[in-house]
Design an enzyme around this catalytic site. Sequence first.
Site, PDB file in Angstrom:
ATOM      1  N   GLU A 166     -23.662  34.924  16.701  1.00 51.59           N
ATOM      2  CA  GLU A 166     -22.920  33.849  17.376  1.00 51.59           C
ATOM      3  C   GLU A 166     -21.854  33.249  16.460  1.00 51.59           C
ATOM      4  O   GLU A 166     -20.779  32.854  16.904  1.00 51.59           O
ATOM      5  CB  GLU A 166     -23.885  32.748  17.819  1.00 51.59           C
ATOM      6  CG  GLU A 166     -24.839  33.155  18.921  1.00 51.59           C
ATOM      7  CD  GLU A 166     -25.878  32.075  19.203  1.00 51.59           C
ATOM      8  OE1 GLU A 166     -26.149  31.827  20.381  1.00 51.59           O
ATOM      9  OE2 GLU A 166     -26.407  31.482  18.235  1.00 51.59           O
ATOM     10  N   GLU A 185      -7.623  27.483  14.918  1.00 51.41           N
ATOM     11  CA  GLU A 185      -8.275  28.303  15.955  1.00 51.41           C
ATOM     12  C   GLU A 185      -8.400  29.765  15.531  1.00 51.41           C
ATOM     13  O   GLU A 185      -8.197  30.684  16.324  1.00 51.41           O
ATOM     14  CB  GLU A 185      -7.564  28.184  17.304  1.00 51.41           C
ATOM     15  CG  GLU A 185      -7.821  26.858  17.996  1.00 51.41           C
ATOM     16  CD  GLU A 185      -7.447  26.863  19.471  1.00 51.41           C
ATOM     17  OE1 GLU A 185      -7.480  27.936  20.114  1.00 51.41           O
ATOM     18  OE2 GLU A 185      -7.125  25.774  19.983  1.00 51.41           O
ATOM     19  N   PRO A 237      -7.819  14.264  25.561  1.00 54.58           N
ATOM     20  CA  PRO A 237      -6.959  13.068  25.605  1.00 54.58           C
ATOM     21  C   PRO A 237      -7.736  11.767  25.776  1.00 54.58           C
ATOM     22  O   PRO A 237      -7.241  10.700  25.404  1.00 54.58           O
ATOM     23  CB  PRO A 237      -6.054  13.319  26.826  1.00 54.58           C
ATOM     24  CG  PRO A 237      -6.105  14.788  27.065  1.00 54.58           C
ATOM     25  CD  PRO A 237      -7.459  15.241  26.606  1.00 54.58           C
ATOM     26  N   ASN A 290      -3.533  17.294  17.969  1.00 54.64           N
ATOM     27  CA  ASN A 290      -3.771  17.026  19.389  1.00 54.64           C
ATOM     28  C   ASN A 290      -3.350  15.609  19.754  1.00 54.64           C
ATOM     29  O   ASN A 290      -3.986  14.941  20.569  1.00 54.64           O
ATOM     30  CB  ASN A 290      -5.245  17.269  19.745  1.00 54.64           C
ATOM     31  CG  ASN A 290      -5.508  18.724  20.091  1.00 54.64           C
ATOM     32  OD1 ASN A 290      -4.791  19.318  20.890  1.00 54.64           O
ATOM     33  ND2 ASN A 290      -6.517  19.308  19.475  1.00 54.64           N
ATOM     34  N   PHE A 342       0.974  20.863  30.476  1.00 52.54           N
ATOM     35  CA  PHE A 342       1.246  19.992  29.328  1.00 52.54           C
ATOM     36  C   PHE A 342       2.285  20.641  28.431  1.00 52.54           C
ATOM     37  O   PHE A 342       2.159  21.805  28.050  1.00 52.54           O
ATOM     38  CB  PHE A 342      -0.019  19.714  28.515  1.00 52.54           C
ATOM     39  CG  PHE A 342       0.264  18.916  27.268  1.00 52.54           C
ATOM     40  CD1 PHE A 342       0.395  17.541  27.326  1.00 52.54           C
ATOM     41  CD2 PHE A 342       0.433  19.549  26.045  1.00 52.54           C
ATOM     42  CE1 PHE A 342       0.687  16.801  26.185  1.00 52.54           C
ATOM     43  CE2 PHE A 342       0.723  18.818  24.896  1.00 52.54           C
ATOM     44  CZ  PHE A 342       0.849  17.442  24.979  1.00 52.54           C
ATOM     45  N   ASP A 345      -3.012  20.657  13.626  1.00 53.75           N
ATOM     46  CA  ASP A 345      -2.937  20.460  15.073  1.00 53.75           C
ATOM     47  C   ASP A 345      -3.693  19.162  15.309  1.00 53.75           C
ATOM     48  O   ASP A 345      -4.916  19.129  15.335  1.00 53.75           O
ATOM     49  CB  ASP A 345      -3.594  21.631  15.812  1.00 53.75           C
ATOM     50  CG  ASP A 345      -3.660  21.406  17.321  1.00 53.75           C
ATOM     51  OD1 ASP A 345      -3.292  20.303  17.777  1.00 53.75           O
ATOM     52  OD2 ASP A 345      -4.097  22.321  18.047  1.00 53.75           O
ATOM     53  N   HIS A 379      -7.729  20.559  12.291  1.00 52.35           N
ATOM     54  CA  HIS A 379      -7.602  20.674  13.751  1.00 52.35           C
ATOM     55  C   HIS A 379      -8.466  19.573  14.352  1.00 52.35           C
ATOM     56  O   HIS A 379      -9.683  19.611  14.265  1.00 52.35           O
ATOM     57  CB  HIS A 379      -8.086  22.056  14.202  1.00 52.35           C
ATOM     58  CG  HIS A 379      -7.839  22.331  15.654  1.00 52.35           C
ATOM     59  ND1 HIS A 379      -8.368  23.427  16.294  1.00 52.35           N
ATOM     60  CD2 HIS A 379      -7.119  21.650  16.591  1.00 52.35           C
ATOM     61  CE1 HIS A 379      -7.979  23.413  17.568  1.00 52.35           C
ATOM     62  NE2 HIS A 379      -7.233  22.345  17.764  1.00 52.35           N
TER      63      HIS A 379
END
EC number: 3.1.13.4
Length: 557
Positions: free
Chosen positions: A276, A240, A366, A414, A486, A412, A361
């Site tokens: 951007e 991130e 979920p 997740n 969480f 990460d 990442h």
Amino acid sequence: MPKEKYEPPDPRRMYTIMSSEEAANGKKSHWAELEISGKVRSLSASLWSLTHLTALHLSDNSLSRIPSDIAKLHNLVYLDLSSNKIRSLPAELGNMVSLRELHLNNNLLRVLPFELGKLFQLQTLGLKGNPLTQDILNLYQEPDGTRRLLNYLLDNLSGTAKRITTEQPPPRSWIMLQEPDRTRPTALFSVMCYNVLCDKYATRQLYGYCPSWALNWDYRKKAIIQEILSCNADIVSLQEVETEQYYSFFLVELKERGYNGFFSPKSRARTMSEQERKHVDGCAIFFKTEKFTLVQKHTVEFNQLAMANSEGSEAMLNRVMTKDNIGVAVLLELRKESIEMPSGKPHLGTEKQLILVANAHMHWDPEYSDVKLVQTMMFLSEVKNIIDKASRNLKSSVLGEFGTIPLVLCADLNSLPDSGVVEYLSTGGVETNHKDFKELRYNESLTNFSCHGKNGTTNGRITHGFKLQSAYESGLMPYTNYTFDFKGIIDYIFYSKPQLNTLGILGPLDHHWLVENNISGCPHPLIPSDHFSLFAQLELLLPFLPQVNGIHLPGRR
């Protein structure tokens, strides 16, 4: 936030009296609401032991104060204190973060405690009929006044950012796991894995419990870089990382401390304008140049791999290809000065030693466990290709008895420890009918990522060919992601056996400190990300040097 739908109590408050027959049959009574009325002046202390209550109706009484013990009713979602004679509220009321409705109408309140701003899930705040100061009334009467007032109170709770920096959390303890091997050539190095929470994701909608000034990137980045530098890791893997912040902040700060780095943004950046693109996040790997030199760098785009390997799978095209997560990898050469020889043995030199460091990442949702698992398979397949290709260019004496280049994988994911993703990584493979695939048709495309190859025999299992172990074994870290709704382990450092061992890790933040300070989620003014960093010291076992007549000699190039 809040994510769950809130159902207010039924105003009729219907009740049922249990019959003697029901009581005789052992039926348990259940009551989650309590109403006290009759011009009551004081409340019994036993009321605060009814922690099962979700609604408490205390309106139309003669209460002049509310004791701080009310905060013990931590399950309350509805509290009505209207039409009393209350002149002040206890600061502890702000710890009742489950509250959705708080009715304080028609009292004698002139001020509100700033702690009330911590009630980030509050949807209804009744304040009419109180002699409140004009600045509070002005905020309250604006459109979305409840939210504006709560934000104002929370932002001013700690006064200024300067005041809060004096109350730092206790240092995380170092956990020694084993001693280094002194009988053979080794190299010790440390690895950090850290999701730094990109600025565009740090919103009050997601983190309503954190003051806006503490969510601000200019405030958080100071604590983030301080944490990175205090660990002084040889390898730093970050997730991130905003593109602009990589070049203007992280790379600048870390180059001054002897690091070099590699970064890639998520795939969406390629379709964006230059302006951007600055705000797209991605993954970065930094390494100390005194310990490593860069040999190769790679970016792995999961959506491109999904498109190239869909094999007609609609799930691959519609679910995996639409996610723009990426991974990065750097092939590093260990500098000879970092090699430690067994005590008493001369340092005769050695062939070059390579190591691959990978960082990824995975998708966050979920509901997309299948996507996370496929992304992990694709990443490891690409990592294996990189290692195999690099190994072919090395002499066998460089690879030694292990026969391959060692791998350090930071991510990460997740994904929790009981997920298909972690099962796949830690056991070497996963069944093609694993529940995390959600019975979607991936089989044909998944064989492309198995270590047996497209034409190999899968036996109903997709494998990766590495022997991976987590640096943080079960129980060493209770959570790596800590938010209000969480708390769990989703960040990992894996490494390949038998070349690598874990000597020690940085332990968790003291849970008692979090509880005592009523920190229900991060980020927080004292904790800059919703993730805790992982930090491990690893030992790389190096091949023995070639021997002639029992004497070690350096390998020939």
